[in-house]
Structures are given as C-alpha cells and as structure tokens.
Design a protein around this motif. Sequence first.
Motif, PDB file in Angstrom:
ATOM      1  N   ALA A  74       1.005  -1.246   0.178  1.00 32.64           N
ATOM      2  CA  ALA A  74       0.181  -0.039   0.083  1.00 32.64           C
ATOM      3  C   ALA A  74       0.843   1.303  -0.071  1.00 32.64           C
ATOM      4  CB  ALA A  74      -0.960  -0.028   1.248  1.00 32.64           C
ATOM      5  N   THR A  75       0.476   1.986  -0.986  1.00 33.71           N
ATOM      6  CA  THR A  75       1.180   3.282  -1.017  1.00 33.71           C
ATOM      7  C   THR A  75       0.399   4.433  -0.145  1.00 33.71           C
ATOM      8  OG1 THR A  75       0.194   4.125  -3.146  1.00 33.71           O
ATOM      9  CG2 THR A  75       2.525   3.012  -3.078  1.00 33.71           C
ATOM     10  N   VAL A  76      -0.958   4.187   0.083  1.00 33.35           N
ATOM     11  CA  VAL A  76      -1.683   5.170   0.980  1.00 33.35           C
ATOM     12  C   VAL A  76      -2.439   4.200   1.829  1.00 33.35           C
ATOM     13  CG1 VAL A  76      -3.960   6.286   0.960  1.00 33.35           C
ATOM     14  CG2 VAL A  76      -2.247   6.564  -0.931  1.00 33.35           C
ATOM     15  N   LEU A  77      -2.316   4.564   3.219  1.00 33.25           N
ATOM     16  CA  LEU A  77      -2.941   3.690   4.263  1.00 33.25           C
ATOM     17  C   LEU A  77      -4.308   4.424   4.516  1.00 33.25           C
ATOM     18  CD1 LEU A  77       0.289   3.329   6.556  1.00 33.25           C
ATOM     19  CD2 LEU A  77      -0.285   1.960   4.546  1.00 33.25           C
ATOM     20  N   ASP A  78      -5.558   3.582   3.931  1.00 32.42           N
ATOM     21  CA  ASP A  78      -6.764   4.200   4.252  1.00 32.42           C
ATOM     22  C   ASP A  78      -7.525   2.879   4.083  1.00 32.42           C
ATOM     23  OD1 ASP A  78      -6.952   3.322   1.494  1.00 32.42           O
ATOM     24  OD2 ASP A  78      -7.251   5.543   0.846  1.00 32.42           O
ATOM     25  N   THR A  80      -9.055   1.434   1.729  1.00 27.74           N
ATOM     26  CA  THR A  80      -9.103   0.621   0.653  1.00 27.74           C
ATOM     27  C   THR A  80      -7.887  -0.311   0.598  1.00 27.74           C
ATOM     28  OG1 THR A  80      -7.437   2.081  -0.571  1.00 27.74           O
ATOM     29  CG2 THR A  80     -10.003   2.315  -0.821  1.00 27.74           C
ATOM     30  N   THR A  81      -6.818  -0.144   1.473  1.00 27.76           N
ATOM     31  CA  THR A  81      -5.777  -0.988   1.685  1.00 27.76           C
ATOM     32  C   THR A  81      -5.663  -1.679   2.968  1.00 27.76           C
ATOM     33  OG1 THR A  81      -4.517   1.010   2.450  1.00 27.76           O
ATOM     34  CG2 THR A  81      -4.345   0.325   0.174  1.00 27.76           C
ATOM     35  N   LYS A  82      -6.882  -1.313   4.186  1.00 25.49           N
ATOM     36  CA  LYS A  82      -6.854  -2.126   5.145  1.00 25.49           C
ATOM     37  C   LYS A  82      -7.186  -3.475   5.124  1.00 25.49           C
ATOM     38  CE  LYS A  82      -9.557  -1.491   9.594  1.00 25.49           C
ATOM     39  NZ  LYS A  82     -10.699  -0.813  10.326  1.00 25.49           N
ATOM     40  N   VAL A  83      -6.604  -4.360   5.885  1.00 26.39           N
ATOM     41  CA  VAL A  83      -6.534  -5.501   6.110  1.00 26.39           C
ATOM     42  C   VAL A  83      -7.027  -6.105   7.717  1.00 26.39           C
ATOM     43  CG1 VAL A  83      -5.509  -7.799   6.031  1.00 26.39           C
ATOM     44  CG2 VAL A  83      -4.466  -6.088   4.585  1.00 26.39           C
ATOM     45  N   GLY A  84      -8.235  -6.705   7.561  1.00 26.43           N
ATOM     46  CA  GLY A  84      -9.067  -7.096   8.823  1.00 26.43           C
ATOM     47  C   GLY A  84      -9.395  -5.811   9.763  1.00 26.43           C
ATOM     48  N   ASP A 128     -11.381  15.348  18.502  1.00 26.44           N
ATOM     49  CA  ASP A 128     -10.827  15.040  17.031  1.00 26.44           C
ATOM     50  C   ASP A 128     -11.605  14.422  16.049  1.00 26.44           C
ATOM     51  OD1 ASP A 128      -8.199  15.731  18.056  1.00 26.44           O
ATOM     52  OD2 ASP A 128      -7.490  13.562  18.120  1.00 26.44           O
ATOM     53  N   VAL A 129     -11.558  14.830  14.792  1.00 26.91           N
ATOM     54  CA  VAL A 129     -12.487  14.378  13.833  1.00 26.91           C
ATOM     55  C   VAL A 129     -11.763  13.106  13.261  1.00 26.91           C
ATOM     56  CG1 VAL A 129     -13.606  14.880  11.564  1.00 26.91           C
ATOM     57  CG2 VAL A 129     -13.589  16.471  13.287  1.00 26.91           C
ATOM     58  N   ASP A 130     -10.367  13.448  12.984  1.00 28.98           N
ATOM     59  CA  ASP A 130      -9.580  12.146  12.413  1.00 28.98           C
ATOM     60  C   ASP A 130      -8.567  11.839  13.520  1.00 28.98           C
ATOM     61  OD1 ASP A 130     -10.618  12.083   9.609  1.00 28.98           O
ATOM     62  OD2 ASP A 130      -9.414  14.045   9.296  1.00 28.98           O
ATOM     63  N   TYR A 131      -8.227  10.571  13.296  1.00 30.84           N
ATOM     64  CA  TYR A 131      -6.918   9.891  14.145  1.00 30.84           C
ATOM     65  C   TYR A 131      -5.621  10.817  13.906  1.00 30.84           C
ATOM     66  CZ  TYR A 131      -9.726   5.902  15.492  1.00 30.84           C
ATOM     67  OH  TYR A 131     -10.488   5.139  15.673  1.00 30.84           O
TER      68      TYR A 131
END
Length: 168
Positions: A74-78, A80-84, A128-131
């Motif tokens: 993954a080049t972007v951690l979001d 769409t690339t999350k596992v589990g 916080d809205v985002d982490y």
Amino acid sequence: MASSTKRRLAGAGVIAGLSALTLIANPAIGSAAITGAATVTADAGAGTITTSITGLNTTKPFVKCEGTVYSADATVLDSTTKVGQSFLVTGPTMVAGQVLTNASGVGTSAVFPDGEYQVRTKCKEEGDVDYQDPIAPVRVTVSSTTPGGGGLDFGLDGLLELFSGFGS
C-alpha cells in the motif's frame, strides 16, 4: 483594474485571518497534540501483531489508540488498503477522558495470514475528527509457524512413551 486587485487582496486577507482564527480555536488542526513511541512486532508462531505504546502524552482528554493493519504494498494507508479489523491498544494508564502524561499500553491483533504487512498506530483526543498518528507506520512479517518448526518433537520421555505400548 486597481479596484479589482484591492478586492482580491481583501478577500485573501479575510481567508488568511479566518484560517489563523481556526488554528487558535483548535490547535490540534495545525499540529499533532499526541506524542509518544510505539513498538510493533509480529508474534512468532502466533500469526498476530502486537503494538506497545510508551510515553504517550495528550494535550486534551484521551479517547483511544488502535493499531490498523494494511497490505504491504500500500502506498496510501486508508480503508481501501486496510486488512482485517483494527485492534485497541489499552493499558491501566491509558484512561479515556483524562489528559495523559507518560501513559503506556499494549494491543494484539486477531490472527492474520502469513505475509508482510504495514501497521499504523493511531490515537484520538476529545474533539478530534480524524486520528492523529505521530508514530510512523511499521512493516512486519507475520508467520503462524514457529521458526525452525516442522516435524515432531517428542523428547526422550515422549519417545519412550511412544514405544512403551509395543510388545504388551
């Protein structure tokens, strides 16, 4: 023409002023307010990943920290690339609703298939809205077999017990 330029400059000034006001009202937008360190390891033979956080400090009441696993390429951690599923990192000093100073905790993932992954440790403060993720993502290799494993290991007692049933 000069009037048009003055209006554009005035508009830019208003936008800049509002942006500065936003940063004063919510400083977490401008910079990470959570600091700390994390160690991420693949648990040999278990197929799981453990994240340990130390020195966790917040400037606002703490909400939670979690580890999220992503595919190795993954080049972007979001999403769409999350596992589990993400896993919580908890500890006796990581108390929700309190401002933390030098807190620590541990979290362990569910079992993952053997392979390489990226793990992002992220936390939230109240409002916080985002982490926030002041800790860089870490690459780990998960293996569900113990290194050097394979075959049967009876030991001497096990071997004697195995053959003790013969000839009776």
